[in-house]
Design an enzyme around this catalytic site. Sequence first.
Site, PDB file in Angstrom:
ATOM      1  N   TRP A  61       1.873  22.547  -6.887  1.00 47.43           N
ATOM      2  CA  TRP A  61       1.070  21.321  -6.540  1.00 47.43           C
ATOM      3  C   TRP A  61       1.085  20.562  -7.986  1.00 47.43           C
ATOM      4  CZ3 TRP A  61      -4.498  21.932  -5.320  1.00 47.43           C
ATOM      5  CH2 TRP A  61      -5.108  22.686  -6.219  1.00 47.43           C
ATOM      6  N   ASN A  62       0.844  19.016  -7.318  1.00 52.91           N
ATOM      7  CA  ASN A  62       0.738  17.998  -8.326  1.00 52.91           C
ATOM      8  C   ASN A  62      -0.614  17.108  -8.083  1.00 52.91           C
ATOM      9  OD1 ASN A  62       3.436  18.234  -9.530  1.00 52.91           O
ATOM     10  ND2 ASN A  62       4.027  18.129  -7.463  1.00 52.91           N
ATOM     11  N   HIS A  69      -0.693  -0.459  -3.756  1.00 51.18           N
ATOM     12  CA  HIS A  69       0.484  -1.352  -3.422  1.00 51.18           C
ATOM     13  C   HIS A  69       1.524  -0.998  -4.365  1.00 51.18           C
ATOM     14  CE1 HIS A  69      -2.266  -3.760  -1.203  1.00 51.18           C
ATOM     15  NE2 HIS A  69      -3.452  -3.454  -1.849  1.00 51.18           N
ATOM     16  N   HIS A  73       4.508  -0.103   1.295  1.00 52.31           N
ATOM     17  CA  HIS A  73       2.891   0.107   1.173  1.00 52.31           C
ATOM     18  C   HIS A  73       2.532  -0.981   2.563  1.00 52.31           C
ATOM     19  CE1 HIS A  73       3.433  -3.173  -1.894  1.00 52.31           C
ATOM     20  NE2 HIS A  73       2.433  -3.604  -1.053  1.00 52.31           N
ATOM     21  N   ASP A  75      -0.609  -3.660   3.505  1.00 61.45           N
ATOM     22  CA  ASP A  75      -1.639  -4.434   3.018  1.00 61.45           C
ATOM     23  C   ASP A  75      -2.826  -4.758   4.117  1.00 61.45           C
ATOM     24  OD1 ASP A  75      -0.235  -5.152   1.004  1.00 61.45           O
ATOM     25  OD2 ASP A  75       0.568  -7.039   1.477  1.00 61.45           O
ATOM     26  N   HIS A  79      -7.394  -7.113   1.373  1.00 57.05           N
ATOM     27  CA  HIS A  79      -6.632  -7.377  -0.094  1.00 57.05           C
ATOM     28  C   HIS A  79      -6.619  -8.620  -0.486  1.00 57.05           C
ATOM     29  CE1 HIS A  79      -3.321  -6.789  -2.784  1.00 57.05           C
ATOM     30  NE2 HIS A  79      -2.628  -7.253  -2.041  1.00 57.05           N
ATOM     31  N   HIS A 207       0.107 -13.705   2.305  1.00 60.65           N
ATOM     32  CA  HIS A 207      -1.356 -13.273   1.948  1.00 60.65           C
ATOM     33  C   HIS A 207      -2.486 -13.793   2.286  1.00 60.65           C
ATOM     34  CE1 HIS A 207       1.423 -10.490  -0.836  1.00 60.65           C
ATOM     35  NE2 HIS A 207       0.426  -9.757  -0.916  1.00 60.65           N
TER      36      HIS A 207
END
Length: 259
Positions: A61-62, A69, A73, A75, A79, A207
Amino acid sequence: MTLLAQLAEAVAAGTVEVLDLTAPLSSETPILNLPAPFSNTVPFELREISRYDERGPAWYWNDIVTGEHVGTHFDAPVHWITGRDGEDVSRVAPRRLVAPAVVLDASDRAAQDPDHLLQIDDVREWEAEHGPLPDGGWLLYRTGWDARSGDQAAFLNADETGPHSPGISVDCAKWLAEQTPLIGVGVETVGTDAGAAHGFDPPFPCHSFLLGAGKYGLTQLRNLDRLPTRGAVLIAAPLPIVGGSGSPARVLALVEREG
């Protein structure tokens, strides 16, 4: 047979295909680079905890390090300053994450002009040929930019004047946000705005207008060339990060195929 049983059977039989619109997420994933004095996100990174060794003999595992973002992804309205009182990503209703999608293909124009901007008339011409934009659905804006996604420099396409990548004009972004029934806009580029949008009025209009209207953005999509112009159903699955302005997302499309 119930509708859901029919859907499950169609997926199993391949008459409904599940297409992955998500770019692979790795340390090589291109990320946005803002000029000084603005702060930037960190690249994606895996930090190994154990891998079948003395740190954990039976498991691998990590930890992951990333920004909200990075890569493909979602938004959320919060944001952007225009949506600061809107939803964070954890508050987006699940029913709004499954919606119809249409594809507007401007890849031929973007190939000729990397700064190509979608205009209101382009969308109206599309509607005249393909029908109205979907109520509560997504407009997926295909530019062919995903072909550059394996190369940070080509993807951002920056020179001494700044980045050059296709996007949406100020008037069109405002119109899509305020005059259409869309839930959001999805693109293949690093963000929903054009590379040169820092110089627009207002800056970054997708945006500003879309998130300010309580709508959403999806970025760094791929495989839009495999979708029909209309008829697909989009599943956008961000992490429900409490207070989050967005999230890396797995974006899938359901597409009906001939049996």
